[in-house]
Design an enzyme around this catalytic site. Structure first.
Site, PDB file in Angstrom:
ATOM      1  N   SER A 140       0.827  -1.210   0.000  1.00  0.00           N
ATOM      2  CA  SER A 140       0.000   0.000   0.000  1.00  0.00           C
ATOM      3  C   SER A 140       0.861   1.260   0.000  1.00  0.00           C
ATOM      4  O   SER A 140       1.876   1.343   0.677  1.00  0.00           O
ATOM      5  CB  SER A 140      -0.900   0.006   1.237  1.00  0.00           C
ATOM      6  OG  SER A 140      -1.705   1.167   1.232  1.00  0.00           O
ATOM      7  N   ALA A 153      -4.016   3.928   0.870  1.00  0.00           N
ATOM      8  CA  ALA A 153      -4.930   4.113   1.997  1.00  0.00           C
ATOM      9  C   ALA A 153      -6.132   4.974   1.637  1.00  0.00           C
ATOM     10  O   ALA A 153      -6.007   5.993   0.956  1.00  0.00           O
ATOM     11  CB  ALA A 153      -4.190   4.753   3.169  1.00  0.00           C
ATOM     12  N   LEU A 178      -0.974  10.328   3.964  1.00  0.00           N
ATOM     13  CA  LEU A 178      -2.243   9.692   3.572  1.00  0.00           C
ATOM     14  C   LEU A 178      -3.031  10.476   2.537  1.00  0.00           C
ATOM     15  O   LEU A 178      -4.266  10.478   2.566  1.00  0.00           O
ATOM     16  CB  LEU A 178      -3.128   9.440   4.806  1.00  0.00           C
ATOM     17  CG  LEU A 178      -2.611   8.466   5.857  1.00  0.00           C
ATOM     18  CD1 LEU A 178      -3.628   8.351   6.998  1.00  0.00           C
ATOM     19  CD2 LEU A 178      -2.353   7.073   5.285  1.00  0.00           C
ATOM     20  N   ASN A 214      -4.953   0.029   8.599  1.00  0.00           N
ATOM     21  CA  ASN A 214      -3.724   0.814   8.752  1.00  0.00           C
ATOM     22  C   ASN A 214      -3.703   1.536  10.102  1.00  0.00           C
ATOM     23  O   ASN A 214      -4.192   2.653  10.227  1.00  0.00           O
ATOM     24  CB  ASN A 214      -3.629   1.813   7.595  1.00  0.00           C
ATOM     25  CG  ASN A 214      -2.318   2.569   7.589  1.00  0.00           C
ATOM     26  OD1 ASN A 214      -1.521   2.463   8.523  1.00  0.00           O
ATOM     27  ND2 ASN A 214      -2.091   3.324   6.539  1.00  0.00           N
ATOM     28  N   CYS A 253       0.354   4.287  10.327  1.00  0.00           N
ATOM     29  CA  CYS A 253       0.939   5.382   9.541  1.00  0.00           C
ATOM     30  C   CYS A 253       1.581   6.378  10.507  1.00  0.00           C
ATOM     31  O   CYS A 253       0.899   6.952  11.352  1.00  0.00           O
ATOM     32  CB  CYS A 253      -0.109   6.100   8.707  1.00  0.00           C
ATOM     33  SG  CYS A 253       0.611   7.504   7.821  1.00  0.00           S
ATOM     34  N   LYS A 276      -2.410  -4.012   9.992  1.00  0.00           N
ATOM     35  CA  LYS A 276      -1.029  -3.656   9.639  1.00  0.00           C
ATOM     36  C   LYS A 276      -0.327  -3.069  10.854  1.00  0.00           C
ATOM     37  O   LYS A 276      -0.664  -1.977  11.326  1.00  0.00           O
ATOM     38  CB  LYS A 276      -1.009  -2.659   8.481  1.00  0.00           C
ATOM     39  CG  LYS A 276       0.410  -2.407   7.955  1.00  0.00           C
ATOM     40  CD  LYS A 276       0.381  -1.748   6.585  1.00  0.00           C
ATOM     41  CE  LYS A 276       1.774  -1.660   5.978  1.00  0.00           C
ATOM     42  NZ  LYS A 276       1.729  -1.118   4.602  1.00  0.00           N
ATOM     43  N   THR A 289       6.418   1.344   8.310  1.00  0.00           N
ATOM     44  CA  THR A 289       7.730   2.007   8.365  1.00  0.00           C
ATOM     45  C   THR A 289       8.128   2.363   9.800  1.00  0.00           C
ATOM     46  O   THR A 289       7.293   2.479  10.685  1.00  0.00           O
ATOM     47  CB  THR A 289       7.706   3.307   7.544  1.00  0.00           C
ATOM     48  OG1 THR A 289       6.647   4.128   8.037  1.00  0.00           O
ATOM     49  CG2 THR A 289       7.474   3.013   6.075  1.00  0.00           C
ATOM     50  N   GLY A 340      11.517  -3.903   2.916  1.00  0.00           N
ATOM     51  CA  GLY A 340      12.788  -3.926   2.193  1.00  0.00           C
ATOM     52  C   GLY A 340      13.006  -5.070   1.234  1.00  0.00           C
ATOM     53  O   GLY A 340      14.147  -5.348   0.860  1.00  0.00           O
TER      54      GLY A 340
END
Lengths: 257, 302
Positions: B21, B46, B73, B127, B130, B165, B193, B244
């Protein structure tokens, strides 16, 4: 249509302070007909550098299948580029984006207004425009050592060079010499300069080319966006890599809050 | 040839590879490069309740073997996504996973309710991780109780399986995973992340306008593998692994760590063909390491 290629470095030479001109060869060059588009270059081997570098097309020779790009060494990526030797291969994605509109532009008196490494795309543009128009180039640089392509622009038309410190040409900013009597202008350079140019030439039709840190370079990641000036615009923004990098001067917001 | 099929709640995948995503938009741009039917699934950008413009630029910066992003977003809002983006995806024979974000529980619920009813959507990726928005997002993903409550509420309205997530910006990833599993999550998606920064030496301030951004790319691969491995030791829940991935060898590593399928994110930026390339080389890579299927490789890690 081809979208990417490993292009061969034919030449990579310094042309001004920290500024290099690289000549790349490959079939991909045949698709680079529109001035103002950019190439998205892969840096280094493997995935150590995960972001490509967007660089504008400075000149194309269709017969030789070569393209010239001009870049300033600023960080790790451009330093790596500057060390490329003739014979090396560089992966190129492109040409990407929408460039300067030149179709049906004839018999006009046109300004090419560039600042620093914003100057290169104006050369390929100027070469096309000069065939049917009168071109005047106004190019700003920080200092004498940073000046490049003056003679090439002189072949296209009247060319004024300005430097911030007055060490070459006129001292001052490009906006100091701009006059509103022109038919059309095309500009590329730092955001502050573009903003000043569009204000000074408020009554003249113009196009600006924007620069921004990019992610994918194809319009999927929303890293490089800018706001539109029209509050009723359906989206309210433009993707610089895909919708641009060239926009009608009055379509996009050129300053950040 | 090694069998690439993977069957997960809501997702019958012809191979375990899907673009992550936020790295793939709604598929249009990449469809100009290759046939999206090759993909195992597609996780779209998203969706929030209303349109969002996102953060000021610069929104990205490169780091060693990675990058920071703080897009914020940006999206046209769930209604526009349903109306303008999902019809395009209907023409492909690929399961679509909708990533759902919000500032409040109500917003998450509203978006899930709307988008999970669309026939093209086969699963929800919730999500809660974020790191780049002021409200919501990671707030829901760093406290187990909050995450569990949200998962429960979203599960109540979702017509499709929900993959939560997870954020790696937590002390105990297993505690988070257990909390959302107990709350009814059908699967996990991990990792999002890691929050990071870079500074511009000339301007003497952060490069990213949002100041902090989310670190992704090969730089975070070891962390993703470690977290997936830890969660796999504790739970049987399906895991979509990411962080990654740039090669079929990386995919094998993620399967060994305990992922059931994987998502490729940042690598799409450097190589738009990365997903089909990894899919193409996966059978040989699996065979090279002695596996006749994705499933066999996945179970080896247990």
């Amino acid at each position: 249509m081809m979208k990417e290629q490993w292009m061969e470095v034919l030449n990579n030479r310094p042309i001004a302070l920290d500024t290099y001109e690289m000549t790349l060869h490959g079939k991909l060059a045949s698709s680079m007909t529109q001035p103002g588009q950019f190439l998205h270059l892969k840096i280094g081997d493997g995935f150590r550098h995960v972001l490509r570098r967007p660089l504008s097309i400075a000149d194309v020779d269709q017969e030789d299948q070569t393209v010239k790009i001009i870049y300033k060494v600023i960080g790790e990526g451009t330093k790596w580029l500057s060390q490329a030797k003739p014979g090396n291969q560089i992966h190129v994605l492109g040409p990407r984006g929408h460039g300067f509109p030149v179709e049906n532009v004839a018999d006009q008196h046109i300004y090419l207004i560039g600042g620093g490494v914003g100057v290169p795309p104006l050369y390929y543009l100027g070469k096309q425009l000069a065939e049917n128009n009168r071109v005047t180039a106004v190019l700003g640089f920080q200092t004498k050592d940073a000046v490049f392509y003056e003679e090439k622009f002189q072949e296209l038309g009247e060319t004024m060079i300005l430097t911030d410190d007055g060490s070459y040409g006129k001292r001052g900013l490009v906006t100091d010499v701009l006059e509103s009597k022109m038919d059309l202008y095309y500009s590329c350079g730092p955001l502050g300069m573009l903003h000043a140019v569009t204000r000074k030439l408020n009554d003249v039709k113009g196009y600006v080319s924007l620069e921004e840190r990019m992610g994918c370079g194809i319009g999927a990641c929303f890293a490089c966006v800018c706001k539109t000036t029209d509050p009723n615009d359906e989206r309210g923004y433009r993707k610089i890599c895909k919708d641009g990098p060239v926009f009608p001067a009055k379509e996009v917001v050129l300053w950040q809050i | 040839m090694a069998d690439l099929n993977v069957s997960l709640p809501g997702l019958n995948l012809k191979n375990p590879i899907m673009p992550a995503s936020g790295c793939f938009g709604f598929g249009r741009e990449f469809s100009e490069f290759y046939d999206l039917n090759q993909l195992g699934a597609i996780v779209i950008k998203a969706a929030t309740g209303e349109a969002r413009y996102g953060n000021p630029t610069p929104r990205v910066a490169e780091t060693p073997s990675g990058m920071l992003n703080a897009i914020g977003l940006q999206n046209p809002g769930v209604d526009q996504i349903i109306e303008k983006e999902l019809p395009f995806l209907e023409s492909f024979d690929v399961p679509i996973v909708a990533n759902v974000a919000g500032s409040t529980v109500e917003e998450y619920v509203e978006v899930t309710e709307k988008i999970s009813r669309h026939p093209v959507i086969q699963a929800i990726e919730l999500n809660i991780s974020c790191p780049n928005v002021k409200e919501g997002g990671i707030q829901f993903g760093t406290d187990p109780k909050t995450a569990a409550h949200l998962t429960e509420k979203v599960k109540e309205v979702s017509e499709k399986p929900v993959y939560v997530k997870l954020s790696p910006n937590v002390t105990d990833i297993v505690e988070m995973a257990k909390a959302v599993a107990d709350a009814g999550a059908d699967g996990l998606s991990m990792i999002n992340t890691l929050t990071g920064m870079r500074f511009d030496l000339h301007k003497k301030r952060p490069i990213i306008a949002n100041e902090t951004g989310g670190l992704s790319g090969p730089a975070i691969k070891p962390i993703a593998l470690r977290m997936i491995y830890q969660v796999r030791q504790a739970l049987d829940l399906p895991i979509i692994g990411m962080g990654g991935i740039t090669s079929a060898e990386d995919v094998v590593e993620f399967l060994l760590a305990g992922a059931d399928a994987v998502a490729i994110g940042t690598a799409n930026f450097l190589d738009p063909y990365i997903c089909p390339n990894v899919i193409e080389s996966l059978p040989n890579t699996l065979e090279k390491y002695g596996f006749s299927s994705v499933q066999e490789c996945r179970l080896k890690g247990e």
